[in-house]
Design an enzyme around this catalytic site. Structure first.
Site, PDB file in Angstrom:
ATOM      1  N   TYR A   1       0.860  -1.188   0.000  1.00  0.00           N
ATOM      2  CA  TYR A   1       0.000   0.000   0.000  1.00  0.00           C
ATOM      3  C   TYR A   1       0.887   1.226   0.000  1.00  0.00           C
ATOM      4  CZ  TYR A   1      -3.545   3.364   1.539  1.00  0.00           C
ATOM      5  OH  TYR A   1      -4.399   4.436   1.639  1.00  0.00           O
TER       6      TYR A   1
ATOM      7  N   ASP B   1       9.220   2.896  -0.006  1.00  0.00           N
ATOM      8  CA  ASP B   1       8.144   3.518   0.761  1.00  0.00           C
ATOM      9  C   ASP B   1       8.399   3.165   2.229  1.00  0.00           C
ATOM     10  OD1 ASP B   1       5.869   4.086   2.198  1.00  0.00           O
ATOM     11  OD2 ASP B   1       4.488   3.496   0.606  1.00  0.00           O
TER      12      ASP B   1
ATOM     13  N   LYS C   1       4.389   9.306   9.068  1.00  0.00           N
ATOM     14  CA  LYS C   1       4.164   8.782  10.418  1.00  0.00           C
ATOM     15  C   LYS C   1       5.158   9.290  11.468  1.00  0.00           C
ATOM     16  CE  LYS C   1       1.630   4.880   8.540  1.00  0.00           C
ATOM     17  NZ  LYS C   1       0.193   4.871   8.799  1.00  0.00           N
TER      18      LYS C   1
HETATM   19  N1  HOZ Z   1      -3.740   3.364   5.767  1.00  0.00           N
HETATM   20  C1  HOZ Z   1      -3.642   3.495   7.175  1.00  0.00           C
HETATM   21  C2  HOZ Z   1      -3.075   2.268   7.791  1.00  0.00           C
HETATM   22  N2  HOZ Z   1      -2.145   1.544   7.005  1.00  0.00           N
HETATM   23  C3  HOZ Z   1      -4.990   3.824   7.758  1.00  0.00           C
HETATM   24  C4  HOZ Z   1      -4.875   4.512   9.023  1.00  0.00           C
HETATM   25  C5  HOZ Z   1      -6.176   4.919   9.671  1.00  0.00           C
HETATM   26  O1  HOZ Z   1      -7.264   4.462   9.305  1.00  0.00           O
HETATM   27  O2  HOZ Z   1      -6.093   5.689  10.584  1.00  0.00           O
END
Ligand code: HOZ
Length: 421
Positions: A140, A235, A263
């Site tokens: 992702y 990433d 993050k």
């Molecule tokens: N894409 C985020 C986790 N891999 C989502 C985080 C969230 O929903 O706060």
């Protein structure tokens, strides 16, 4: 109170949330609305305290509301929230990134991991003059159009690895290989000579659950990209400052051309950063022709939180070893008690419990996990004050605030669970 908030939230917000995973639909629950956090704990609006292994999906490596970070944020707030003009802290952040992650010779701050990755891909295309990229199934890289192809995280949880609303004309340039499968990468390079701008990879896949790179896989990507004149993009939105001070690239000793961070570098505030080799990054406007901009980029409060966090990580020379040791011990205990019924993947302070006895090494094997069993386990833990990711395909995060007692209590609940099933 929680239920009432959820009903109100659903009226005016899709799924009642601002990011799909936290809707908890994948585990058949409704979200817990959080009132406050401290260290390893979350407190919901009903006053329930929970030991948190989500850590805001990654930023919380020091635990929540670390006093030194909060102090810097408060001081920054007193000076104003956004200026739309450069600040000293942005310079310090770029210098610190270059010092701690040597491949980040030149970098640009943005406001999310999605933006960082999207921009890194644009720079790679600008540099190589090529359109196609290779990504991996189940990885992702945020929700930009060209990268929501066979995507992990919420897209996978919602069974939408290919989102609606994205023109095929855009995704035709996104080629998909299999994580940990060298042949699939080779085949794409051979079938698209001179057309691949970059290979983008999560050096540790952490959005189909945690899946470690096979020995030599990242080195293989490095040599393939070199051989074909393509760039290698890491990433590191999740792995950056999580696996080591120099990220996964230091941990695995592979130097990418470009990287994306997010993050942890925001210390709990919205952030992203992309950067890499100077000759590539000089293409970014205003130095070069690749355009990218942002009103809140390099925000003074974000940089205060980020610098405070990175300084603590830099100064505490034992932190990564400590986190790895504790998390490995925790993972080992889970393996022992589950007696072969689950597979636990762990590296650094990242781990995943897959409900399959078989090794999980790629997307197809991650999908073999019994998600109904995961949902059952999730509910059991939550009802006993242990807060883990509301999806089989999100990582479990350990922070430096998790104490021996926190692990002991968590293991006690898990033991109860595994004895009951
Ligand atoms: N894409 C985020 C986790 N891999 C989502 C985080 C969230 O929903 O706060």
């Amino acid at each position: 109170m929680n239920k009432t908030l959820y009903e109100r939230a659903k009226k005016h917000m899709p799924g009642g949330v601002n990011s799909p995973v936290r809707s908890c639909r994948a585990v058949g629950r409704i979200p817990k609305f959080i009132k406050s956090t401290k260290g390893a704990y979350l407190t919901d609006v009903c006053g329930n305290e929970m030991i948190d292994y989500v850590c805001s999906f990654g930023p919380g490596i020091l635990g929540h509301a670390h006093p030194a970070v909060i102090e810097k944020v408060k001081a920054a707030c007193d000076e104003g929230l956004t200026y739309g003009a450069p600040t000293e802290r942005e310079v310090q952040m770029a210098e610190l990134l270059a010092e701690l992650v040597p491949s980040m010779e030149v970098s640009r701050l943005v406001s999310s991991g999605t933006e960082a990755v999207m921009s890194a891909v644009r720079v790679a295309r600008g540099f190589t003059g090529r359109d196609k990229i290779i990504k991996f199934r189940g990885c992702y890289h945020g929700h930009s159009d060209g990268l929501l192809v066979k995507a992990g995280s919420g897209a996978l949880t919602a069974s939408l690895p290919d989102s609606a609303g994205i023109p095929a004309d855009i995704t035709k340039n996104t080629l998909v290989a299999e994580y940990n499968n060298e042949e699939s990468v080779k085949a794409l390079f051979e079938a698209n000579p001179g057309q691949i701008a970059a290979v983008i990879v999560e050096p540790v896949a952490a959005n189909m659950g945690v899946v470690l790179p096979a020995r030599g896989f990242l080195q293989f990507l490095r040599s393939m990209t070199k051989q074909y004149g393509a760039l290698l993009i890491f990433d590191e939105v999740i792995t950056g400052f999580r696996l080591s001070l120099g990220g996964a690239q230091e941990y695995f000793q592979v130097k990418p051309d470009l990287s994306a961070f997010g993050k942890i570098i925001g210390g709990g505030m919205p952030v992203g950063a992309y950067g890499g080799r100077e000759e590539i990054m000089r293409l970014v406007a205003p130095d070069g022709p690749v355009y990218q901009a942002g009103t809140l980029s390099g925000n003074p409060v974000t940089t205060a939180a980020g610098l405070a966090t990175l300084s603590i990580l830099k100064e505490d020379t034992g932190i990564y070893e400590r986190l790895e040791k504790r998390t490995a011990g925790f993972a080992g205990e889970i393996r022992d008690m589950a007696k072969g019924r689950v597979t636990v993947n762990q590296t650094g302070s990242l781990l995943s419990i897959f409900f399959t006895p078989d090794p999980v090494t790629d997307y197809p094997s991650a999908l073999r996990s019994d998600t109904a069993a995961y949902a059952d386990y999730y509910g059991f833990l939550l009802d006993r004050g242990i807060y883990v990711a509301p999806s089989q395909f999100e990582a479990m995060f350990v922070s430096d605030a998790h104490s021996g007692e926190d692990f002991a209590r968590t293991l006690e609940v898990m033991r109860e669970y595994f004895q009951a099933i």
